[in-house]
Design a protein around this motif. Sequence first.
Motif, PDB file in Angstrom:
ATOM      1  N   ARG A 201       0.854  -1.185   0.000  1.00 30.14           N
ATOM      2  CA  ARG A 201       0.000   0.000   0.000  1.00 30.14           C
ATOM      3  C   ARG A 201       0.887   1.232   0.000  1.00 30.14           C
ATOM      4  O   ARG A 201       1.943   1.244   0.650  1.00 30.14           O
ATOM      5  CB  ARG A 201      -0.925   0.052   1.223  1.00 30.14           C
ATOM      6  CG  ARG A 201      -1.951  -1.080   1.306  1.00 30.14           C
ATOM      7  CD  ARG A 201      -2.959  -1.043   0.163  1.00 30.14           C
ATOM      8  NE  ARG A 201      -4.077  -1.946   0.379  1.00 30.14           N
ATOM      9  CZ  ARG A 201      -4.164  -3.203  -0.094  1.00 30.14           C
ATOM     10  NH1 ARG A 201      -3.171  -3.703  -0.802  1.00 30.14           N
ATOM     11  NH2 ARG A 201      -5.236  -3.924   0.152  1.00 30.14           N
ATOM     12  N   LYS A 202       0.445   2.265  -0.721  1.00 28.95           N
ATOM     13  CA  LYS A 202       1.195   3.526  -0.739  1.00 28.95           C
ATOM     14  C   LYS A 202       1.247   4.097   0.677  1.00 28.95           C
ATOM     15  O   LYS A 202       0.296   3.907   1.449  1.00 28.95           O
ATOM     16  CB  LYS A 202       0.473   4.544  -1.612  1.00 28.95           C
ATOM     17  CG  LYS A 202       0.462   4.230  -3.079  1.00 28.95           C
ATOM     18  CD  LYS A 202      -0.320   5.342  -3.778  1.00 28.95           C
ATOM     19  CE  LYS A 202      -0.441   5.090  -5.247  1.00 28.95           C
ATOM     20  NZ  LYS A 202      -1.237   6.147  -5.889  1.00 28.95           N
ATOM     21  N   PRO A 203       2.310   4.833   1.006  1.00 24.70           N
ATOM     22  CA  PRO A 203       2.329   5.493   2.310  1.00 24.70           C
ATOM     23  C   PRO A 203       1.200   6.522   2.382  1.00 24.70           C
ATOM     24  O   PRO A 203       0.825   7.114   1.373  1.00 24.70           O
ATOM     25  CB  PRO A 203       3.689   6.191   2.358  1.00 24.70           C
ATOM     26  CG  PRO A 203       4.406   5.820   1.120  1.00 24.70           C
ATOM     27  CD  PRO A 203       3.482   5.114   0.191  1.00 24.70           C
ATOM     28  N   ASN A 205       1.009   9.464   3.474  1.00 20.42           N
ATOM     29  CA  ASN A 205       1.264  10.866   3.099  1.00 20.42           C
ATOM     30  C   ASN A 205       1.296  11.093   1.590  1.00 20.42           C
ATOM     31  O   ASN A 205       1.272  12.222   1.129  1.00 20.42           O
ATOM     32  CB  ASN A 205       2.533  11.409   3.779  1.00 20.42           C
ATOM     33  CG  ASN A 205       3.771  10.656   3.337  1.00 20.42           C
ATOM     34  OD1 ASN A 205       3.691   9.692   2.567  1.00 20.42           O
ATOM     35  ND2 ASN A 205       4.930  11.076   3.827  1.00 20.42           N
ATOM     36  N   THR A 206       1.378  10.021   0.807  1.00 19.74           N
ATOM     37  CA  THR A 206       1.305  10.220  -0.647  1.00 19.74           C
ATOM     38  C   THR A 206      -0.125   9.983  -1.150  1.00 19.74           C
ATOM     39  O   THR A 206      -0.460  10.268  -2.283  1.00 19.74           O
ATOM     40  CB  THR A 206       2.252   9.258  -1.410  1.00 19.74           C
ATOM     41  OG1 THR A 206       1.760   7.917  -1.232  1.00 19.74           O
ATOM     42  CG2 THR A 206       3.674   9.359  -0.929  1.00 19.74           C
ATOM     43  N   LEU A 207      -0.932   9.436  -0.267  1.00 22.20           N
ATOM     44  CA  LEU A 207      -2.287   9.027  -0.656  1.00 22.20           C
ATOM     45  C   LEU A 207      -3.344  10.022  -0.199  1.00 22.20           C
ATOM     46  O   LEU A 207      -4.398  10.154  -0.807  1.00 22.20           O
ATOM     47  CB  LEU A 207      -2.554   7.656  -0.013  1.00 22.20           C
ATOM     48  CG  LEU A 207      -3.543   6.711  -0.629  1.00 22.20           C
ATOM     49  CD1 LEU A 207      -3.226   6.457  -2.091  1.00 22.20           C
ATOM     50  CD2 LEU A 207      -3.541   5.393   0.140  1.00 22.20           C
ATOM     51  N   GLN A 209      -4.298  13.960   1.146  1.00 20.45           N
ATOM     52  CA  GLN A 209      -3.897  15.357   1.222  1.00 20.45           C
ATOM     53  C   GLN A 209      -4.913  16.114   2.065  1.00 20.45           C
ATOM     54  O   GLN A 209      -6.117  15.989   1.808  1.00 20.45           O
ATOM     55  CB  GLN A 209      -3.834  15.938  -0.190  1.00 20.45           C
ATOM     56  CG  GLN A 209      -3.337  17.349  -0.228  1.00 20.45           C
ATOM     57  CD  GLN A 209      -3.368  17.925  -1.642  1.00 20.45           C
ATOM     58  OE1 GLN A 209      -3.722  17.244  -2.596  1.00 20.45           O
ATOM     59  NE2 GLN A 209      -2.991  19.185  -1.756  1.00 20.45           N
TER      60      GLN A 209
END
Length: 212
Positions: A201-203, A205-207, A209
């Motif tokens: 899974r993407k971190p 903080n990149t997913l 906002q």
Amino acid sequence: MNTEIINDLEWRYATKKFDATKKISSRDLNTLLDVLRYTPSSYGMQPLKFLVITNSELRIKLQNASFNQAQVTEASHLIVICAHLETSANHIDEMTELMSTIRSIDIDKLKGFNNYVKSALKDLSTQEMLLWNSKQAYIALGMFLSACARLRIDSTPMEGFEPDKYDELLGLHQQGLTAILACPIGYRSEEDHYSKLKKVRKPLNTLVQFIE
Ligand SMILES: Cc1cc2nc3c(=O)[nH]c(=O)nc-3n(C[C@H](O)[C@H](O)[C@H](O)COP(=O)(O)O)c2cc1C
């Protein structure tokens, strides 16, 4: 953070190998079917139908139409989420009547709602209407996967099948339906090494906002 919810979501994974000897109890199955029933849908139109398939011969044929994915036959139950091919004026009337009955509202008071839904959908092409209906199927899938995890029932969300073949094998077009998603459910096999893999899974903080 509610760790119970996160534990459920970490526990679940798209199961590749089920233990074919383990069956879901009718109590759990009924709970899961109720979850599908409670799925929200745009304007509450519920343009969906859920098939619960246990017939083994049929499931062999469906596996052949699913790029031979073994989950289709090895799982305890196979759920197929179908969408209505269209949301007709007739269907909108039926849903309005249901609302009138359940909430004890005079049907005349729902005329505005009824016209609003009809006008929102009237300019959609057949393809656009099917897309709109299909989106509701994905909401049902999401709710369903979470509920399965809560009950520690394994599941495989599946788009990997040939919808035309499913439609034919299940006689769906005659009923104004088409297959959108399949979801075998049951209990994982000890041999399914996918159950041991870490989640990719993407971190956060990149997913996510924040806009304040
Ligand atoms: C809409 C959708 C369709 C999918 N179709 C298939 C499929 O046909 N076969 C399969 O094995 N997995 C399928 N998957 C599972 C995904 O590959 C899986 O959910 C993703 O890689 C994340 O892994 P996890 O669910 O194990 O956490 C599908 C998932 C979704 C949400």
